[in-house]
Design a protein around this motif. Structure first.
Motif, PDB file in Angstrom:
ATOM      1  N   CYS A 148      -7.135   2.680   3.947  1.00 25.14           N
ATOM      2  CA  CYS A 148      -6.370   4.033   3.923  1.00 25.14           C
ATOM      3  C   CYS A 148      -7.279   4.642   2.682  1.00 25.14           C
ATOM      4  O   CYS A 148      -7.565   5.933   2.907  1.00 25.14           O
ATOM      5  CB  CYS A 148      -5.096   3.868   3.196  1.00 25.14           C
ATOM      6  N   CYS A 169       0.922  -1.239  -0.093  1.00 31.91           N
ATOM      7  CA  CYS A 169       0.014   0.028  -0.041  1.00 31.91           C
ATOM      8  C   CYS A 169       1.072   1.224   0.013  1.00 31.91           C
ATOM      9  O   CYS A 169       1.630   1.309   0.799  1.00 31.91           O
ATOM     10  CB  CYS A 169      -0.968   0.001   1.268  1.00 31.91           C
ATOM     11  N   THR A 217       0.286   4.220   1.083  1.00 37.92           N
ATOM     12  CA  THR A 217       0.460   5.065   2.357  1.00 37.92           C
ATOM     13  C   THR A 217       1.016   4.274   3.532  1.00 37.92           C
ATOM     14  O   THR A 217       1.575   4.836   4.176  1.00 37.92           O
ATOM     15  CB  THR A 217      -1.108   5.290   2.628  1.00 37.92           C
ATOM     16  N   CYS A 218       0.387   3.002   3.760  1.00 34.95           N
ATOM     17  CA  CYS A 218       0.956   2.347   4.986  1.00 34.95           C
ATOM     18  C   CYS A 218       1.803   1.131   4.823  1.00 34.95           C
ATOM     19  O   CYS A 218       2.394   0.761   5.749  1.00 34.95           O
ATOM     20  CB  CYS A 218      -0.389   1.867   5.782  1.00 34.95           C
ATOM     21  N   THR A 256      -9.950   6.412   4.521  1.00 33.70           N
ATOM     22  CA  THR A 256      -9.702   7.830   5.188  1.00 33.70           C
ATOM     23  C   THR A 256      -9.390   8.856   4.368  1.00 33.70           C
ATOM     24  O   THR A 256      -9.649   9.866   4.500  1.00 33.70           O
ATOM     25  CB  THR A 256      -8.338   7.806   5.994  1.00 33.70           C
TER      26      THR A 256
END
Length: 493
Positions: A24, A6, A8-9, A27
């Protein structure tokens, strides 16, 4: 299968167009954005209907498909960009004035990734009175009125009409019923209901009607007009037990009847009998208005006679072109004396249709032509030898005894009364006695057993007065609750 991280994370995920894991993505993007989470729904407490904008009120049960459709219509405009997958109710306490709905939606986000989300919308129920209930509450807010009038002293036809209206439940959609001096007014919220009432009256009593309307307001933009309609219904001014004098033309057209007749009943036609020949005829509304005739006497002018002698006439020959004869009556010649003139030798001779009821010594009610000054166009032109001295109307029974024996009652319409007459009670008793005497009239009326009265049967009491058989009475419905006490009366309007 390959996994990617991912962006983002850094969690390993199957590849997708957004290169992000679902957590994500959520969010970053809320696909339920713009859809209100609390919506107001209007509900009318009186008739238990929901408002479907702009102006329709619909009946929906809780958790029904109809209510689901109504609630979703409220959200339709805000859900144009998402796809609805599923919708269903969540349980709420029925009196909480809250309806909760669980929705599942899908939407394409970032580079074509499809996201699905479940969320809850709460509908708050607000009370609002619908227009129909407003009219009923205001009582005076009527769109149409039916004014029923009868220019007579006696209200017998009205009492009969009231029972017919109750039997056919036509009083249920009235906003108000007002009783006035010569008639009764029915107020309605719509012209159609009033028209239905007028049609009913024309089928049940001989009458004529006239319609008129008054403009209340007019919207020039939408070209709509707001009218108040008035229907004027005039019932023929002839009641049961009236003596009438027909025009020579009408008497001839009814089978060469005698001009002086007695009205034995008023249903959808006027039923006449000739006391000299037992000949009967029916006059409908149209015939009456073409050849009108009036009652010659006021019911208060009925006098009491005693039968001194009676001869039954067996083989009466009818003239040429004569109409039907009554097989329910018997023709007789009687000598009668007024009970007020018992100290004189004055007796009157007449023919009567009451031969089957009368015996020597019986009391009978009738009209005295010999000593009356009657102003009637047709009667004044008649040959005096053809005018009877006395016309007998009905056998007289002891009224107080009849009231005691009466173990039945009628329903009454709830109505506003203006200027009630003390004579009304006497007239109502007259009507009840007519019902006891006339089986044909009883067929159209709902008669209820009066549980509060226990009929006392004794040999000395029976003076041969007619009465209603138990088979013709209806039981009045009332609910008894679980505690054994009386519940609410079901036979109310």
């Amino acid at each position: 299968s390959e996994y990617i991280l991912c962006c983002t994370c850094g969690v390993p995920i199957p590849p997708n167009p957004a290169n992000m894991c679902v957590a994500c993505l959520r969010t970053q993007v809320d696909i339920s954005e713009g859809i209100p989470k609390q919506v107001t729904v209007h509900f009318c407490k009186q008739c238990e209907r929901y408002l479907q904008p702009p102006a329709t009120w619909v009946q929906c049960a809780l958790e029904s498909r109809e209510l689901l459709a109504l609630c979703l219509k409220k959200l339709k405009s805000s859900m144009s960009k998402v796809r609805l997958i599923d919708a269903g109710f969540l349980w709420t306490e029925p009196h909480s004035k809250r309806i909760k709905m669980k929705l599942t939606i899908q939407k394409e986000v970032m580079n074509g990734a499809i996201l699905q989300q479940v969320f809850v919308v709460e509908f708050v129920i607000q009370s609002q009175m619908c227009d129909d209930c407003h009219r009923v509450e205001a009582k005076d807010f009527w769109k149409a009125v039916v004014q029923v009038r009868q220019k007579t002293v006696h209200k017998k036809t009205f009492y009969y009409l009231e029972q017919l209206i109750l039997k056919h439940k036509l009083h249920q959609n009235t906003l108000n019923i007002k009783e006035i001096h010569e008639g009764i007014d029915f107020y309605y919220g719509s012209k159609q209901h009033a028209q239905k009432m007028v049609d009913f009256l024309q089928c049940t009593v001989p009458c004529r009607s006239k319609a008129s309307q008054r403009l209340i307001s007019h919207d020039i933009h939408s070209n709509t007009y707001n009218y108040k309609s008035t229907f004027s219904v005039e019932i023929v001014p002839v009641c049961k037990d009236n003596v009438v004098c027909l025009s020579p033309r009408l008497a001839q057209s009814l089978g060469n009847m005698g001009q002086v007749c007695v009205c034995i009943r008023v249903t959808s036609t006027i039923h006449l009998i000739d006391p000299r020949t037992l000949q009967i005829a029916e006059v409908d509304g149209n015939t009456y208005w073409r050849n009108p005739f009036n009652g010659l006497f006021n019911p208060k002018q009925l006098e009491e006679f005693i039968v001194m002698d009676i001869d039954i006439i067996r083989d009466q020959k009818l003239g040429a072109g004569a109409g039907m004869r009554s097989n329910k009556h018997t023709l007789a010649e009687v000598w009668v004396q007024k009970t007020s003139e018992m100290n004189t030798s004055q007796q009157y001779h007449c023919r009567t249709f009451l031969g089957h009821l009368l015996n020597i010594g019986d009391l009978v009610l009738g009209f005295d032509f010999a000593n009356s000054n009657i102003n009637d166009e047709y009667l004044n032109k008649m040959n005096p030898h053809h005018v009877p001295d006395v016309v007998l109307i009905k056998k007289s029974y002891d009224r107080s005894r009849r009231v005691k024996r009466r173990n039945w009652k009628l329903q009454e319409m709830a109505r506003d009364r203006e200027g009630m007459d003390t004579d009304d009670e006497r007239q109502y008793q007259d009507f009840l006695e007519d019902l006891e005497e006339d089986e044909a009239l009883r067929k159209n009326v709902n008669i209820f057993r009066d549980a509060s009265k226990i009929p006392v049967e004794s040999d000395t009491d029976d003076d041969g007065a007619p009465c209603v058989s138990l088979a013709e009475m209806l039981e009045e419905l009332s609910l008894t609750d679980a505690t054994g006490g009386e519940g609410a009366d079901m036979m109310t309007d």
